[in-house]
Design a protein around this motif. Sequence first.
Motif, mmCIF file in Angstrom:
data_model
loop_
_atom_site.group_PDB
_atom_site.id
_atom_site.type_symbol
_atom_site.label_atom_id
_atom_site.label_comp_id
_atom_site.label_asym_id
_atom_site.label_seq_id
_atom_site.Cartn_x
_atom_site.Cartn_y
_atom_site.Cartn_z
ATOM 1 N N UNK A 109 101.426 8.456 81.172
ATOM 2 C CA UNK A 109 102.566 7.957 81.923
ATOM 3 C C UNK A 109 102.782 8.842 83.139
ATOM 4 N N UNK A 110 102.955 8.209 84.293
ATOM 5 C CA UNK A 110 103.314 8.942 85.503
ATOM 6 C C UNK A 110 104.748 8.648 85.852
ATOM 7 N N UNK A 111 105.556 9.674 86.050
ATOM 8 C CA UNK A 111 106.980 9.436 86.273
ATOM 9 C C UNK A 111 107.635 10.675 86.886
ATOM 10 N N UNK A 112 108.586 10.465 87.817
ATOM 11 C CA UNK A 112 109.317 11.598 88.392
ATOM 12 C C UNK A 112 110.596 11.942 87.646
ATOM 13 N N UNK A 113 110.789 11.343 86.460
ATOM 14 C CA UNK A 113 111.979 11.632 85.682
ATOM 15 C C UNK A 113 113.047 10.568 85.778
ATOM 16 N N UNK A 114 112.637 9.291 85.730
ATOM 17 C CA UNK A 114 113.600 8.194 85.777
ATOM 18 C C UNK A 114 114.536 8.255 84.565
ATOM 19 N N UNK A 115 115.635 7.544 84.667
ATOM 20 C CA UNK A 115 116.717 7.662 83.686
ATOM 21 C C UNK A 115 116.300 7.302 82.271
ATOM 22 N N UNK A 116 115.343 6.386 82.112
ATOM 23 C CA UNK A 116 115.008 5.882 80.776
ATOM 24 C C UNK A 116 113.635 6.351 80.293
ATOM 25 N N UNK A 117 113.165 7.438 80.864
ATOM 26 C CA UNK A 117 111.910 8.034 80.422
ATOM 27 C C UNK A 117 112.091 8.610 79.011
ATOM 28 N N UNK A 118 111.216 8.268 78.050
ATOM 29 C CA UNK A 118 111.369 8.767 76.674
ATOM 30 C C UNK A 118 110.848 10.197 76.537
ATOM 31 N N UNK A 119 111.591 11.132 77.070
ATOM 32 C CA UNK A 119 111.129 12.518 77.184
ATOM 33 C C UNK A 119 110.734 13.136 75.845
ATOM 34 N N UNK A 120 111.430 12.763 74.769
ATOM 35 C CA UNK A 120 111.141 13.346 73.457
ATOM 36 C C UNK A 120 109.792 12.910 72.918
ATOM 37 N N UNK A 121 109.176 11.911 73.525
ATOM 38 C CA UNK A 121 107.875 11.402 73.080
ATOM 39 C C UNK A 121 106.735 11.851 73.979
ATOM 40 N N UNK A 122 107.013 12.709 74.937
ATOM 41 C CA UNK A 122 106.027 13.004 75.970
ATOM 42 C C UNK A 122 105.594 14.466 75.967
ATOM 43 N N UNK A 123 104.323 14.650 76.334
ATOM 44 C CA UNK A 123 103.776 16.004 76.535
ATOM 45 C C UNK A 123 103.286 16.089 77.977
ATOM 46 N N UNK A 124 103.849 17.013 78.749
ATOM 47 C CA UNK A 124 103.469 17.168 80.153
ATOM 48 C C UNK A 124 102.071 17.757 80.253
ATOM 49 N N UNK A 125 101.203 17.097 81.031
ATOM 50 C CA UNK A 125 99.833 17.613 81.196
ATOM 51 C C UNK A 125 99.507 17.958 82.651
ATOM 52 N N UNK A 126 100.305 17.464 83.600
ATOM 53 C CA UNK A 126 100.083 17.817 85.008
ATOM 54 C C UNK A 126 101.340 17.488 85.797
ATOM 55 N N UNK A 127 101.493 18.138 86.927
ATOM 56 C CA UNK A 127 102.653 17.883 87.784
ATOM 57 C C UNK A 127 102.243 18.052 89.236
ATOM 58 N N UNK A 128 102.733 17.146 90.081
ATOM 59 C CA UNK A 128 102.425 17.177 91.508
ATOM 60 C C UNK A 128 103.692 16.861 92.301
ATOM 61 N N UNK A 129 103.761 17.355 93.522
ATOM 62 C CA UNK A 129 104.812 16.966 94.460
ATOM 63 C C UNK A 129 104.282 15.807 95.291
#
Length: 205
Positions: A165-185
């Motif tokens: 999943x690619x996302x900048x942190x929208x309101x309904x992102x299921x954060x508790x189900x996600x593992x961050x693997x990369x981040x970009x600006x």
Amino acid sequence: MPVMAVPAVPEIVLHSATPASGLRRLIASGAHPDPKPPYWAYHWAGGAVLARYFLDHPEIVRGRHVLDLGAGSGIVGIAAAKAGAMRVTAAETDGNAIAAQQLNAGLNGVCLTSMHADVTAGPVLDRVLDVDLVAAGDLFYAPDLAQRVLLFLDRCLLAGATVLIGDPGRAHLPRERLRLIAEYAVPDFGQVTDAKVNAGVFALI
């Protein structure tokens, strides 16, 4: 719509909206029985971050069948194809986006199979679960959509697919189900010129 390189993903060029494009007339004219805002014509952070990740890490998609869910203009699927995916299916509910996908794929010298359908529901689902990797860019901005998408992605996980999943942190992102693997600006939809947000690539777990 002029052809322009994508900010933060210059390896990809797309037909892109400008103030002079007049795309809002697609809605105002009433010519289409179910008009949708032309979201596909703009750059969204979630799609850009997935595209950047695939191009930087081609081993993630090389030789795999990739489903680009809610594909819009096709940026994520195009990046997957350029990075060596064996097959890319770009699923989208907007017919104008389907046309744009094929034009954009040609501009970038790759092939996409466009699917004009809502694959999150109904019998279409069974036809796409042979994929190895599902990419969902920026699909958690509305509660009803987020719920449908997450249920679909869970079924993909159960079928053995990897879900990114690619996302900048929208309101309904299921954060508790996600593992961050990369981040970009990257730039985001509606941002002023040169403005960027931090967007992540997440594995659904």
